[in-house]
Scaffold this active site. Structure first.
Site, PDB file in Angstrom:
ATOM      1  N   GLU A 202      -3.901   7.424   7.079  1.00 49.21           N
ATOM      2  CA  GLU A 202      -3.801   5.988   7.234  1.00 49.21           C
ATOM      3  C   GLU A 202      -2.343   5.644   7.467  1.00 49.21           C
ATOM      4  OE1 GLU A 202      -6.028   2.507   5.032  1.00 49.21           O
ATOM      5  OE2 GLU A 202      -4.412   3.245   3.802  1.00 49.21           O
TER       6      GLU A 202
ATOM      7  N   HIS B  18      -9.541   3.978  -3.254  1.00 54.11           N
ATOM      8  CA  HIS B  18      -9.004   4.020  -1.881  1.00 54.11           C
ATOM      9  C   HIS B  18     -10.076   4.525  -0.932  1.00 54.11           C
ATOM     10  CE1 HIS B  18      -4.556   3.359  -2.093  1.00 54.11           C
ATOM     11  NE2 HIS B  18      -4.918   3.282  -3.369  1.00 54.11           N
ATOM     12  N   GLY B  19      -9.896   4.213   0.343  1.00 55.03           N
ATOM     13  CA  GLY B  19     -10.832   4.724   1.345  1.00 55.03           C
ATOM     14  C   GLY B  19     -12.231   4.180   1.147  1.00 55.03           C
ATOM     15  N   GLY B  20     -12.328   2.873   0.903  1.00 58.46           N
ATOM     16  CA  GLY B  20     -13.640   2.273   0.630  1.00 58.46           C
ATOM     17  C   GLY B  20     -14.519   2.144   1.866  1.00 58.46           C
TER      18      GLY B  20
ATOM     19  N   HIS C 140      -9.680   8.224   3.544  1.00 57.40           N
ATOM     20  CA  HIS C 140      -9.278   7.111   4.411  1.00 57.40           C
ATOM     21  C   HIS C 140      -9.963   7.240   5.762  1.00 57.40           C
ATOM     22  CE1 HIS C 140      -5.349   6.792   1.997  1.00 57.40           C
ATOM     23  NE2 HIS C 140      -6.070   5.734   1.717  1.00 57.40           N
TER      24      HIS C 140
ATOM     25  N   ASP D 102       0.841  -1.200   0.000  1.00 62.63           N
ATOM     26  CA  ASP D 102       0.000   0.000   0.000  1.00 62.63           C
ATOM     27  C   ASP D 102       0.880   1.256   0.000  1.00 62.63           C
ATOM     28  OD1 ASP D 102      -2.454   1.223  -0.003  1.00 62.63           O
ATOM     29  OD2 ASP D 102      -2.960   0.789   2.073  1.00 62.63           O
ATOM     30  N   HIS D 103       0.238   2.415   0.093  1.00 56.65           N
ATOM     31  CA  HIS D 103       0.898   3.737   0.039  1.00 56.65           C
ATOM     32  C   HIS D 103       2.379   3.771   0.403  1.00 56.65           C
ATOM     33  CE1 HIS D 103      -2.852   6.030  -0.393  1.00 56.65           C
ATOM     34  NE2 HIS D 103      -3.369   5.035   0.308  1.00 56.65           N
TER      35      HIS D 103
ATOM     36  N   ASN E 235      -9.962  -0.668  -1.763  1.00 52.34           N
ATOM     37  CA  ASN E 235      -9.255  -0.870  -0.492  1.00 52.34           C
ATOM     38  C   ASN E 235     -10.222  -0.778   0.680  1.00 52.34           C
ATOM     39  OD1 ASN E 235      -7.109  -0.770  -2.232  1.00 52.34           O
ATOM     40  ND2 ASN E 235      -6.007   0.841  -1.153  1.00 52.34           N
TER      41      ASN E 235
ATOM     42  N   ASP F  84      -9.832  -1.072   4.822  1.00 57.43           N
ATOM     43  CA  ASP F  84      -8.966  -1.269   5.981  1.00 57.43           C
ATOM     44  C   ASP F  84      -9.757  -1.006   7.260  1.00 57.43           C
ATOM     45  OD1 ASP F  84      -6.816  -1.575   7.672  1.00 57.43           O
ATOM     46  OD2 ASP F  84      -5.890   0.342   7.187  1.00 57.43           O
TER      47      ASP F  84
END
Ligand SMILES: [Zn+2]
Length: 356
Positions: free
Chosen positions: A177, A261-263, A223, A104-105, A283, A285
């Site tokens: 994140e 991202h940031g789902g 995120h 990831d990032h 994504n 998390d």
């Protein structure tokens, strides 16, 4: 339907997986893991849903995997990622699903992390004829565009011979994140949270001659989970980016492979819309961290004495069966699997595994 061997996929098989998702109008959940327990929960959920899945490590997750007690933190971030990847390589095929292994990032400060992972990746490729990771992410979205694209080009040149793919970020995903990004200021002007299609076109022209890449384009995604604020999800940005490239380069429909991202906490209809515009990876998390911890909280609340005494001081009842970490960690895994069942349904990937 194309069929693939179960296990970690890369190169051509990875492209087959991405193409099948886009053509089939579904996306794969990309789950951040930090332990063998969370990895196994993801594999279990994928197997139960007959779905393929993306397992990813942030630098912090990788460090935790190696152990917070390891003195050299930078080394732990590298070795933890390598160790987790080996765990997945060994086990994934036995769960009977295809797994994409990803990191990831990585912002500017973490470029050396990615380069070190590629050192390991090159050695692994020499030995096994396949890459250690299917893909890495470079998130240089907070840097000037020219730096972002030239670094992505440099790293992709290293990855392409290993049959690896690169995920890049254009526009900034809001929120924080694992130390990357900033906590949301919901009263601020958030125009930087929206990617310009012209930037995506520039990235396409620069990177597609080198190798395979995917784009995390920001369309108001954030995120973490916040109270609904002034950030609106605008998935039409994804549609417009696809259209611009299609038109300029006379490509087939949806030439870009897009990443959401940031789902966590996103509205379901916006997820469906984003997937229809070529998002193959979402994504998740935060929601899964909560699911994992929620079950532990419940277990402790239901069995409070087992976390205070080995033997009950009044009844002499032994509590070993309750404080054995496997008990509450299993409850955590089961709740993570339950939340992932929902994700596979939301993303349309349940029952869509390409594994033989
Ligand atoms: Zn992200």
């Amino acid at each position: 339907m194309a069929q693939l061997k179960p296990g970690v996929v890369s190169g051509k098989d990875y492209l087959t997986l991405v193409a099948a998702a886009k053509a089939g109008g579904y996306a794969l959940p990309a789950v951040n893991v930090s332990s063998s327990s969370t990895i196994n929960a993801v594999l279990e959920a994928a197997a139960k849903n007959q779905a393929d899945v993306i397992i990813q490590l942030s630098n912090g997750g990788a460090q935790f995997y190696a152990g917070q007690g390891m003195k050299d933190g930078s080394k732990a971030k590298v070795l933890g990622a390598v160790s987790a990847a080996q765990h997945v390589h060994l086990l994934a095929e036995h769960y009977g699903v295809c797994v994409v292994l990803h990191t990831d990032h990585a912002n500017k400060g973490l470029i050396p992390w990615v380069d070190a992972l590629l050192d390991h990746g090159e050695a692994f490729f020499k030995q096994h004829g396949k890459p250690l990771f299917s893909s890495h992410m470079l998130d240089l979205s907070e840097e000037p565009m020219e730096f972002n694209l030239s670094e992505c080009a440099r790293v992709l040149k290293r990855m392409a011979p290993l049959s690896m793919s690169l995920e890049i970020e254009l526009g900034v995903t809001g929120g924080e994140e694992d130390g990357i990004g900033k906590e949301m200021d919901e009263s601020a002007d958030n125009s930087h949270l929206y990617t310009q299609p012209e930037d995506v076109l520039q990235a396409y022209e620069r990177l597609s001659p080198i190798g395979h890449f995917s784009v995390a384009a920001s369309f108001g995604n954030v995120h973490g989970v916040y109270k609904p604020g002034n950030v609106q999800l605008r998935p039409e940005i994804l549609k417009n980016s696809q259209a611009l490239i299609e038109q300029r380069h006379k490509t087939a429909a949806k030439p870009l492979n897009l990443v959401f991202h940031g789902g966590s906490g996103s509205e379901k209809d916006k997820i469906t819309q984003a997937v229809s515009y070529g998002v193959f990876k979402m994504n998740i998390d935060t929601d899964l961290q909560f699911a994992y911890s929620e079950a532990i909280g419940k277990f402790v609340t239901q069995n409070p004495k087992a976390f205070l005494y080995q033997v009950d001081p009044e009844t002499d009842k032994p509590y070993k069966k309750y404080y054995d970490p496997r008990k509450y960690l299993r409850a955590a895994e089961e709740n993570m699997v339950a939340r992932l069942n929902e994700a596979f349904l939301d993303l349309g990937s349940k029952g869509k595994s390409l594994a033989l």
